[in-house]
Design an enzyme around this catalytic site. Structure first.
Site, mmCIF file in Angstrom:
data_model
loop_
_atom_site.group_PDB
_atom_site.id
_atom_site.type_symbol
_atom_site.label_atom_id
_atom_site.label_comp_id
_atom_site.label_asym_id
_atom_site.label_seq_id
_atom_site.Cartn_x
_atom_site.Cartn_y
_atom_site.Cartn_z
ATOM 1 N N THR A 137 0.835 -1.209 0.000
ATOM 2 C CA THR A 137 0.000 0.000 0.000
ATOM 3 C C THR A 137 0.867 1.255 0.000
ATOM 4 O OG1 THR A 137 -1.386 1.324 1.477
ATOM 5 C CG2 THR A 137 -0.152 -0.427 2.510
ATOM 6 N N ASP A 138 0.304 2.344 -0.510
ATOM 7 C CA ASP A 138 1.043 3.616 -0.464
ATOM 8 C C ASP A 138 1.196 4.118 0.976
ATOM 9 O OD1 ASP A 138 -1.604 4.343 0.010
ATOM 10 O OD2 ASP A 138 -1.626 6.026 -1.404
ATOM 11 N N GLU A 139 0.405 3.542 1.907
ATOM 12 C CA GLU A 139 0.455 4.032 3.291
ATOM 13 C C GLU A 139 1.816 3.765 3.950
ATOM 14 O OE1 GLU A 139 -3.088 3.588 5.635
ATOM 15 O OE2 GLU A 139 -4.341 3.455 3.863
ATOM 16 N N TYR A 185 -1.099 -0.424 11.257
ATOM 17 C CA TYR A 185 -1.390 -1.080 9.974
ATOM 18 C C TYR A 185 -0.269 -0.827 8.971
ATOM 19 C CZ TYR A 185 -3.187 -1.420 5.180
ATOM 20 O OH TYR A 185 -3.311 -1.701 3.834
ATOM 21 N N LYS A 208 2.561 -3.377 7.189
ATOM 22 C CA LYS A 208 2.720 -3.560 5.744
ATOM 23 C C LYS A 208 4.151 -3.222 5.311
ATOM 24 C CE LYS A 208 -0.129 -4.481 3.087
ATOM 25 N NZ LYS A 208 -0.620 -5.796 2.583
#
Ligand code: NAD
Ligand code: TYD
Length: 344
Positions: free
Chosen positions: A126-128, A151, A155
């Protein structure tokens, strides 16, 4: 011979969309492996139950023996790992399942890839993992990893393991980092389906903080097609950002959905902000555009209408989710949030 894909987390939002799109190409056989947590829903794939190119196994990605047993039976060629705990708010309440599934689960899959004859391993990230952006600039594949929630930290940790296994054991791995997805089958704890369902039922909509946080939105089918492109033409060891150049403030999305559904803005309630709430995400996806020739096809204005219509037309799916025990957790969170309304 068709390539056999081992898709983990295929009963969730993006995984189920991916399986449907991949099967439509007729190029693949698919083994779906999913633990069926609160977010996993076999109803998402009901139409595929009798498809001969598709098979489902219930299992946990952290369980190496179970993974290996399925491998011995199915001898799949490719692993695509969608399985994860995915909701930031839940990770703030309890990070244990996030570290367990997202980190240890990825490790077990990488260990399987060491033993199995795998031609490709795609880690759906994810870009997060890049953290939060100021008002300008975009995330490139070279941006530093600066996760701000349990989270995104889980990741990012998984991404580092994937990199290490590529370097150390030559696992043919690729990492994808996509921006916020929306579309059919998304569990209604995430912003867009939550707003749609609450608006339909005339319920208050909690908007965190000032509502001006920015997310970069992509229609789920475009994300899935990017993954297919990477499966076919991606280069081992590479990272690919995926995005549709579609930055929007949360409040604008909420107002747009209310407008399309003919509801009043008075449903909007500004509530206490999420801790460490990332202000802005924006993805630079020139690498996948230029190197693999992938471009998004769906404009936000069209995608959001298709999504709203899908939730309107699939009342059985919606009712099933809303009455299932696992939705209780969300309801409690929602009530707590609305107990923290800010003065505007
Ligand atoms: P989701 O929460 O809808 O689905 C996750 C699926 O994983 C569920 O079916 C669940 O049952 C399964 N699962 C969870 N733990 C498992 C375990 N231990 N073993 C096997 N299966 C397990 O999530 P999603 O939105 O479809 O996201 C899929 C992937 O894409 C995730 O890895 C997420 O980090 C990534 N991603 C999501 C977005 C987004 O906007 N939703 C954006 C970028 C990347
Ligand atoms: P979300 O869908 O949880 O995705 P993520 O946090 O992974 O980007 O949230 C999207 C944005 O919407 C985020 O800035 C938080 C905000 N938000 C609200 O304002 N109210 C809500 O009820 C939810 C779920 C999210």
């Amino acid at each position: 011979m068709k390539l056999k894909l081992f898709v983990t987390g295929g009963a969730g939002f993006i995984g189920s969309n991916f399986i449907r799109i991949a099967l439509e190409t007729q190029d693949y056989n698919i083994v779906n492996y999913d633990k069926l947590t609160y977010a996993g829903n076999l109803e998402n794939l009901k139409d595929l139950e009798n498809n001969e190119s598709y098979i489902f196994y219930k299992g946990d990605i952290t369980d190496f023996d179970s993974l290996n047993e399925v491998y011995q039976k199915e001898k799949f060629d490719v692993i695509i790992n969608f399985a994860a705990e995915t909701h930031v708010d839940r990770s703030i309440n309890n990070s244990y399942p996030f570290i367990h599934t997202n980190v240890l689960g990825t490790q077990a899959l990488l260990e399987l890839a060491r033993e199995a004859k795998i031609t490709r391993f795609i880690q759906i990230s994810t870009d997060e993992v890049y953290g939060s952006l100021p008002e300008t600039g975009k995330f490139t594949e070279e941006s530093p990893l600066k996760p701000n929630s349990p989270y995104s930290a889980s990741k990012a940790s998984a991404d580092l393991l994937v990199r290490a296994y590529y370097k150390t054991y030559k696992i043919p791995a690729i990492i994808t980092r996509c921006s916020n997805n929306y579309g059919p089958y998304q569990f209604p704890e995430k912003l867009i389906p939550l707003v749609i369902l609450n608006a339909i039922r005339n319920k208050d909509i909690p908007v965190y903080g000032d509502g001006k946080n920015i997310r970069d939105w992509i229609y789920v089918e475009d994300h899935c097609k990017a993954i297919l492109k990477i499966l076919e033409n991606g280069v081992d060891g590479e990272i690919y950002n995926i995005g549709a150049n579609c930055e929007k403030q949360n409040i604008d999305i909420v107002r747009l959905i209310l407008k399309i559904l003919g509801r009043d803005n008075s449903l909007i309630k500004f509530v206490k902000d999420r801790p460490a709430h990332d202000r802005r995400y924006a993805i630079d996806s020139r690498k996948i555009n230029e190197q693999l020739g992938w471009y998004p096809e769906t404009l936000f204005e069209d995608g959001i209408k298709r999504t709203i219509n899908w939730y309107r037309e699939n009342q059985n799916w919606v009712n099933n989710i809303l009455t299932r025990e696992y939705f209780e957790y969300y309801k409690k969170q929602y009530e707590t949030r609305l107990g923290e309304i800010l003065n505007e």
